[in-house]
Write a protein that holds these residues in place. Structure first.
Motif, PDB file in Angstrom:
ATOM      1  N   THR A  39       0.844  -1.187   0.000  1.00 30.38           N
ATOM      2  CA  THR A  39       0.000   0.000   0.000  1.00 30.38           C
ATOM      3  C   THR A  39       0.880   1.238   0.000  1.00 30.38           C
ATOM      4  O   THR A  39       1.800   1.349   0.818  1.00 30.38           O
ATOM      5  N   ARG A  40       0.634   2.140  -0.912  1.00 32.73           N
ATOM      6  CA  ARG A  40       1.290   3.437  -0.870  1.00 32.73           C
ATOM      7  C   ARG A  40       0.567   4.311   0.137  1.00 32.73           C
ATOM      8  O   ARG A  40      -0.642   4.494   0.067  1.00 32.73           O
ATOM      9  N   VAL A  41       1.318   4.828   1.093  1.00 33.54           N
ATOM     10  CA  VAL A  41       0.741   5.653   2.155  1.00 33.54           C
ATOM     11  C   VAL A  41       1.276   7.076   1.994  1.00 33.54           C
ATOM     12  O   VAL A  41       1.859   7.656   2.911  1.00 33.54           O
ATOM     13  N   ASP A  42       1.108   7.634   0.814  1.00 35.60           N
ATOM     14  CA  ASP A  42       1.585   8.994   0.554  1.00 35.60           C
ATOM     15  C   ASP A  42       0.745  10.008   1.339  1.00 35.60           C
ATOM     16  O   ASP A  42      -0.473   9.851   1.464  1.00 35.60           O
ATOM     17  N   ARG A  43       1.418  11.023   1.866  1.00 38.37           N
ATOM     18  CA  ARG A  43       0.699  12.069   2.599  1.00 38.37           C
ATOM     19  C   ARG A  43       1.328  13.416   2.285  1.00 38.37           C
ATOM     20  O   ARG A  43       2.537  13.593   2.392  1.00 38.37           O
ATOM     21  N   ASN A  44       0.480  14.353   1.883  1.00 40.79           N
ATOM     22  CA  ASN A  44       0.933  15.705   1.544  1.00 40.79           C
ATOM     23  C   ASN A  44       2.080  15.681   0.533  1.00 40.79           C
ATOM     24  O   ASN A  44       3.045  16.447   0.635  1.00 40.79           O
ATOM     25  N   GLY A  45       1.957  14.784  -0.439  1.00 38.55           N
ATOM     26  CA  GLY A  45       2.946  14.701  -1.486  1.00 38.55           C
ATOM     27  C   GLY A  45       4.192  13.912  -1.136  1.00 38.55           C
ATOM     28  O   GLY A  45       5.095  13.770  -1.965  1.00 38.55           O
ATOM     29  N   THR A  46       4.250  13.383   0.084  1.00 41.65           N
ATOM     30  CA  THR A  46       5.405  12.601   0.507  1.00 41.65           C
ATOM     31  C   THR A  46       5.177  11.127   0.191  1.00 41.65           C
ATOM     32  O   THR A  46       4.150  10.568   0.591  1.00 41.65           O
ATOM     33  N   ASP A  97       5.661  13.748   7.398  1.00 37.90           N
ATOM     34  CA  ASP A  97       4.764  12.965   6.553  1.00 37.90           C
ATOM     35  C   ASP A  97       5.421  11.692   6.040  1.00 37.90           C
ATOM     36  O   ASP A  97       5.002  11.125   5.044  1.00 37.90           O
ATOM     37  N   GLY A  98       6.431  11.226   6.748  1.00 36.95           N
ATOM     38  CA  GLY A  98       7.138  10.016   6.362  1.00 36.95           C
ATOM     39  C   GLY A  98       6.733   8.838   7.227  1.00 36.95           C
ATOM     40  O   GLY A  98       5.606   8.345   7.171  1.00 36.95           O
ATOM     41  N   THR A  99       7.657   8.386   8.059  1.00 38.60           N
ATOM     42  CA  THR A  99       7.362   7.262   8.954  1.00 38.60           C
ATOM     43  C   THR A  99       6.165   7.568   9.844  1.00 38.60           C
ATOM     44  O   THR A  99       5.367   6.674  10.152  1.00 38.60           O
ATOM     45  N   LEU A 100       6.015   8.817  10.258  1.00 41.24           N
ATOM     46  CA  LEU A 100       4.838   9.186  11.062  1.00 41.24           C
ATOM     47  C   LEU A 100       3.546   8.906  10.297  1.00 41.24           C
ATOM     48  O   LEU A 100       2.564   8.419  10.876  1.00 41.24           O
ATOM     49  N   ALA A 101       3.529   9.210   9.011  1.00 45.20           N
ATOM     50  CA  ALA A 101       2.334   8.956   8.203  1.00 45.20           C
ATOM     51  C   ALA A 101       2.046   7.461   8.117  1.00 45.20           C
ATOM     52  O   ALA A 101       0.893   7.028   8.201  1.00 45.20           O
ATOM     53  N   ILE A 102       3.104   6.655   7.950  1.00 45.75           N
ATOM     54  CA  ILE A 102       2.919   5.209   7.893  1.00 45.75           C
ATOM     55  C   ILE A 102       2.355   4.688   9.200  1.00 45.75           C
ATOM     56  O   ILE A 102       1.406   3.890   9.225  1.00 45.75           O
ATOM     57  N   LEU A 103       2.910   5.140  10.319  1.00 40.63           N
ATOM     58  CA  LEU A 103       2.437   4.676  11.626  1.00 40.63           C
ATOM     59  C   LEU A 103       1.012   5.130  11.904  1.00 40.63           C
ATOM     60  O   LEU A 103       0.208   4.382  12.483  1.00 40.63           O
ATOM     61  N   ASP A 104       0.678   6.354  11.509  1.00 42.18           N
ATOM     62  CA  ASP A 104      -0.705   6.832  11.667  1.00 42.18           C
ATOM     63  C   ASP A 104      -1.661   5.965  10.858  1.00 42.18           C
ATOM     64  O   ASP A 104      -2.738   5.581  11.336  1.00 42.18           O
ATOM     65  N   TRP A 105      -1.277   5.654   9.625  1.00 41.62           N
ATOM     66  CA  TRP A 105      -2.107   4.813   8.763  1.00 41.62           C
ATOM     67  C   TRP A 105      -2.239   3.414   9.351  1.00 41.62           C
ATOM     68  O   TRP A 105      -3.330   2.829   9.351  1.00 41.62           O
ATOM     69  N   MET A 106      -1.155   2.873   9.877  1.00 46.06           N
ATOM     70  CA  MET A 106      -1.203   1.538  10.479  1.00 46.06           C
ATOM     71  C   MET A 106      -2.173   1.488  11.657  1.00 46.06           C
ATOM     72  O   MET A 106      -2.935   0.529  11.809  1.00 46.06           O
ATOM     73  N   GLN A 107      -2.149   2.524  12.465  1.00 44.23           N
ATOM     74  CA  GLN A 107      -3.070   2.556  13.611  1.00 44.23           C
ATOM     75  C   GLN A 107      -4.518   2.589  13.144  1.00 44.23           C
ATOM     76  O   GLN A 107      -5.376   1.884  13.677  1.00 44.23           O
ATOM     77  N   VAL A 166       5.440 -10.478   8.332  1.00 39.26           N
ATOM     78  CA  VAL A 166       6.610  -9.615   8.174  1.00 39.26           C
ATOM     79  C   VAL A 166       6.146  -8.328   7.516  1.00 39.26           C
ATOM     80  O   VAL A 166       5.468  -8.361   6.479  1.00 39.26           O
ATOM     81  N   ILE A 167       6.499  -7.215   8.116  1.00 43.87           N
ATOM     82  CA  ILE A 167       6.112  -5.902   7.600  1.00 43.87           C
ATOM     83  C   ILE A 167       7.356  -5.143   7.176  1.00 43.87           C
ATOM     84  O   ILE A 167       8.373  -5.124   7.889  1.00 43.87           O
ATOM     85  N   VAL A 168       7.272  -4.540   6.014  1.00 38.57           N
ATOM     86  CA  VAL A 168       8.347  -3.699   5.482  1.00 38.57           C
ATOM     87  C   VAL A 168       7.786  -2.290   5.297  1.00 38.57           C
ATOM     88  O   VAL A 168       6.746  -2.118   4.644  1.00 38.57           O
ATOM     89  N   THR A 169       8.445  -1.305   5.874  1.00 38.18           N
ATOM     90  CA  THR A 169       8.023   0.091   5.689  1.00 38.18           C
ATOM     91  C   THR A 169       9.203   0.891   5.149  1.00 38.18           C
ATOM     92  O   THR A 169      10.336   0.739   5.602  1.00 38.18           O
ATOM     93  N   VAL A 170       8.909   1.731   4.171  1.00 38.52           N
ATOM     94  CA  VAL A 170       9.945   2.565   3.545  1.00 38.52           C
ATOM     95  C   VAL A 170       9.349   3.953   3.321  1.00 38.52           C
ATOM     96  O   VAL A 170       8.268   4.086   2.742  1.00 38.52           O
ATOM     97  N   THR A 171      10.069   4.971   3.773  1.00 44.49           N
ATOM     98  CA  THR A 171       9.588   6.337   3.601  1.00 44.49           C
ATOM     99  C   THR A 171      10.473   7.119   2.634  1.00 44.49           C
ATOM    100  O   THR A 171      11.628   6.768   2.404  1.00 44.49           O
ATOM    101  N   GLY A 172       9.900   8.178   2.100  1.00 42.51           N
ATOM    102  CA  GLY A 172      10.652   9.099   1.250  1.00 42.51           C
ATOM    103  C   GLY A 172      10.855  10.440   1.919  1.00 42.51           C
ATOM    104  O   GLY A 172      11.095  11.442   1.247  1.00 42.51           O
ATOM    105  N   ASP A 173      10.785  10.480   3.276  1.00 42.01           N
ATOM    106  CA  ASP A 173      10.837  11.765   3.965  1.00 42.01           C
ATOM    107  C   ASP A 173      11.683  11.709   5.238  1.00 42.01           C
ATOM    108  O   ASP A 173      11.434  12.437   6.171  1.00 42.01           O
ATOM    109  N   GLU A 174      12.696  10.843   5.282  1.00 40.75           N
ATOM    110  CA  GLU A 174      13.532  10.801   6.486  1.00 40.75           C
ATOM    111  C   GLU A 174      14.537  11.943   6.493  1.00 40.75           C
ATOM    112  O   GLU A 174      14.854  12.495   7.545  1.00 40.75           O
TER     113      GLU A 174
END
Length: 381
Positions: free
Chosen positions: A41-48, A142-152, A128-136
């Motif tokens: 799943t792409r979890v893009d947020r605010n263009g990130t 809007d990177g890992t925080l966005a992924i974690l928010d979406w996961m919750q 097994v979960i793999v998470t990759v952000t484009g905003d570190e």
């Protein structure tokens, strides 16, 4: 056929994913993971751009996760590089290019390890979960925080996680991170009264007040260190009033102070400490000092225990080195993951990250994959 982490690193480095550009890196990983049976799943947020991938059932008995990023810092002066920054050339035992160390090799290693693990020895009741952000490398909001928010929101959860950032100072296997210092920046502005330098009684010098405050902030150490952390540090990073004249007392002056703090403090406690010092200086000088604090991460620690022991044992088994348990360095996205589950960091040698001619030793990438795969095997054993 096993996934070659070196070739995957090459492919990722050739993606020009300078923050906030995706550059094709997440598209590449999504295709590879999808082919291996991961639900992506792409979890893009605010263009990130962000990517979440899970193999196994949501809510499985045990879920192990990996976190990292494919965005990179700018190249800088491309003419200063001896190799194409996005060429991913292999020469002299190194793979050269922006992101080779920080951290496309780490992402390639854990993606390859995850795919091979679920293909060769799939756990019966695990995920097994793999998470990759484009905003570190950017603001991080809007990177890992966005992924974690979406996961919750979606009911997705990891029980434990490795962040694959470079952690070793000079030798593969020598260090893993079990925590990080927090960081708070104080943006200070002193408001005085402008006047002639020859008639200071008619003015109120904001620089004098600001210097007094900064002296008090730096007069004594914040602490002497704690069981797992070195002493907290505080650094003045800029002082400015924009005054071109030598005979004018300025009306305003600004300063910025950054502190990296251990578990003896919180962002809130340090803000209260700064406010107390400001109040004292204001009372003494009549200068108004405003404070805008910015906490970019709280200090955290994953104490030695099952996860730390598991990763340390895997590193030792593959490298022959028992890693030092460290909390040194700056911040990482582990500061966000720690609010979700237990987290540690382990990766390659990081000597050239963010530098001209960034490069990674090719012979370290496959062992890193082996470490991650061993962690998965032992975790689900």
């Amino acid at each position: 056929m096993p996934v070659d982490p070196v070739q995957l690193t090459v492919d990722l480095v050739r993606c020009p994913s300078v923050t906030p550009e995706e550059g094709g890196a997440l598209v590449l990983l999504e295709g590879l993971l999808s082919e291996a049976g991961f639900a992506c799943t792409r979890v893009d947020r605010n263009g990130t751009p962000n990517l979440f991938a899970r193999w196994g059932q949501k809510g499985a008995g045990r879920t192990f996760g990996f976190n990292g990023h494919t965005d990179v810092v700018p190249v800088g002066d491309a003419a200063a590089w001896t190799h194409d920054p996005f060429g991913a050339e292999i020469e002299g035992g190194y793979l050269w290019g922006r992101g080779a160390t920080d951290m496309k090799s780490g992402v390639a290693a854990y993606v390859a390890a995850a795919i091979d693990f679920v293909t060769e020895t799939p756990p019966e009741n695990g995920a097994v979960i793999v998470t990759v952000t484009g905003d570190e490398e950017g603001a991080g909001r809007d990177g890992t925080l966005a992924i974690l928010d979406w996961m919750q929101t979606e009911g997705e959860a990891m029980d434990a996680c490795i962040v694959g950032e470079p952690t070793c100072p000079s030798t593969m296997g020598e260090m893993m991170k079990i925590g990080r210092r927090g960081s708070v920046t104080f943006f200070l502005e002193a408001q005085g009264v402008q006047g002639h330098a020859a008639y200071p009684h008619r003015a109120r010098n904001p620089l004098h007040a600001l210097v007094k405050l900064l002296d008090r902030m730096t007069a004594a150490p914040l602490d002497q260190g704690t069981a797992h952390f070195d002493p907290s540090t505080l650094q003045i990073t800029t002082i400015d009033c924009g005054n071109p004249a030598t005979n004018v007392i300025p009306a305003k002056a600004r300063a910025t102070v950054n502190t990296r703090f251990n578990d003896a403090h919180t962002g809130a406690s340090l803000i209260d400490w700064a406010k107390g010092l400001i109040a004292g200086v204001e009372a003494e000088t009549g200068v108004t000092i405003t404070l805008r604090p910015e906490v970019s991460g709280e200090c955290f620690l994953t104490p030695p225990g099952p996860l730390v022991d598991l990763v340390a044992a895997a590193v030792e088994a593959e490298t022959g080195i028992r890693p030092e348990l460290s909390t040194s360095g700056g911040t990482s996205d582990a500061r966000f993951v720690k609010d979700h589950c237990a987290v540690v960091e382990f990766g390659l040698v990081g000597q050239t990250m963010h530098s001209v001619d960034e490069r990674v030793a090719v012979d370290q990438i496959a062992p890193l994959k082996a470490i991650y795969q061993r962690v998965l095997q032992e975790y689900f054993a």
